[in-house]
Enzyme design. Structure first.
Site, PDB file in Angstrom:
ATOM      1  N   GLU A  35      -9.805  -0.722   5.235  1.00 30.00           N
ATOM      2  CA  GLU A  35     -10.318  -0.197   6.491  1.00 30.00           C
ATOM      3  C   GLU A  35     -11.638  -0.860   6.883  1.00 30.00           C
ATOM      4  OE1 GLU A  35      -8.657   1.804   8.296  1.00 30.00           O
ATOM      5  OE2 GLU A  35      -7.679   3.404   7.177  1.00 30.00           O
ATOM      6  N   ASP A  73       0.837  -1.195   0.000  1.00 29.90           N
ATOM      7  CA  ASP A  73       0.000   0.000   0.000  1.00 29.90           C
ATOM      8  C   ASP A  73       0.874   1.249   0.000  1.00 29.90           C
ATOM      9  OD1 ASP A  73       0.986  -0.127   2.582  1.00 29.90           O
ATOM     10  OD2 ASP A  73      -0.944  -0.434   3.544  1.00 29.90           O
ATOM     11  N   HIS A 120      -7.353  -3.090  10.462  1.00 29.24           N
ATOM     12  CA  HIS A 120      -7.142  -3.050   9.017  1.00 29.24           C
ATOM     13  C   HIS A 120      -5.882  -3.819   8.636  1.00 29.24           C
ATOM     14  CE1 HIS A 120      -4.516   0.684   9.735  1.00 29.24           C
ATOM     15  NE2 HIS A 120      -3.731  -0.136   9.077  1.00 29.24           N
ATOM     16  N   ASN A 153      -7.087  -0.705  14.377  1.00 29.77           N
ATOM     17  CA  ASN A 153      -8.526  -0.871  14.173  1.00 29.77           C
ATOM     18  C   ASN A 153      -8.845  -2.142  13.386  1.00 29.77           C
ATOM     19  OD1 ASN A 153      -7.638  -0.152  11.649  1.00 29.77           O
ATOM     20  ND2 ASN A 153      -9.144   1.469  11.315  1.00 29.77           N
TER      21      ASN A 153
END
Length: 235
Positions: free
Chosen positions: A143, A67, A138, A136
């Site tokens: 996400e 990414d 991801h 979180n």
């Protein structure tokens, strides 16, 4: 998912490194998708040390960047490009023809994602994917949401991602990222999930429940037949 626990980060990193080496010995032109951040740094440092003694092992290795933050110059120290150049590409002497990665600041991010997707499809499946785990849940910039994207795409970054150590000190933080999608990741033949860092206790607890939900993208790794999850015993 094969859960492995370690007393310290160095041992965890070395174990991940030995997995990479074992795969390289089986397939010289191995294609590895690589994450950035604190979690995999020790693994890349281990591989860099191995390169000094056995450069021949790495001469056909191909790297795929997982990414990238949107809008940062490639020389910016917070960019994934800068991180990979310093920790992996230069130490392992990876030439441009053996590297696939998003541009850091393309004129059109959607077209850049389409370019990377097409290259992945043309070059063949990823053999090994090295992932970290976001606070979180991801993986990459996939996400938590009501739906997940299968292929390379532009992702709107969550507040949690914008607090990531790579960009948290920037005055203007990236609002989007470019990332491989969930099918790209799950199509890899083997996956290493490295869990390291503070603030991940809650997400680790949820991951262990084996309940697959788009609100915690990492849970989709339970669908993959060959995932090694490496973490410290205190996590």
């Amino acid at each position: 998912m094969n859960n492995l626990f370690f007393d310290d980060y160095r041992d965890m990193s070395a174990h991940a490194g030995h997995i990479v080496l074992s795969e390289l010995k089986k397939k010289k032109d191995l294609r590895i998708c690589t994450a950035t951040g604190n979690s995999p740094t020790g693994t890349y440092e281990f591989l860099a040390r191995q390169y000094l003694n056995h450069p021949e092992l790495f001469k056909e290795l191909h790297i795929v960047k997982l990414d990238e933050w949107g809008g940062l110059p490639d020389t910016h120290p917070g960019s994934c490009e800068h991180y990979l150049q310093e920790h992996l590409l230069k130490p392992l002497n990876i030439s441009n023809d053996r590297y696939t990665g998003f541009s850091t600041n393309p004129q059109n991010a959607r077209l850049e994602c389409e370019r990377i997707q097409q290259k992945i499809e043309n070059d063949g499946l990823i053999d090994l994917c090295i992932l970290g785990l976001g606070n979180n849940g991801h993986i990459g910039f996939n996400e938590p949401d009501y739906h997940l994207q299968p292929f390379c795409h532009v992702a709107q970054l969550s507040e949690a991602s914008q607090k990531h150590g790579m960009v948290k000190d920037l005055d203007i933080k990236p609002s989007f990222g470019m990332t491989l999608g969930m099918q790209n990741i799950l199509s890899a033949k083997r996956i290493i999930l490295l869990i390291y860092g503070t603030g991940k206790e809650e997400v680790c607890s949820k991951l262990k429940k084996k309940i697959i939900t788009t609100q915690l993208p990492a849970t989709f790794l339970w669908l993959h037949p060959k995932v090694d999850c490496l973490q410290l015993k205190s996590t």
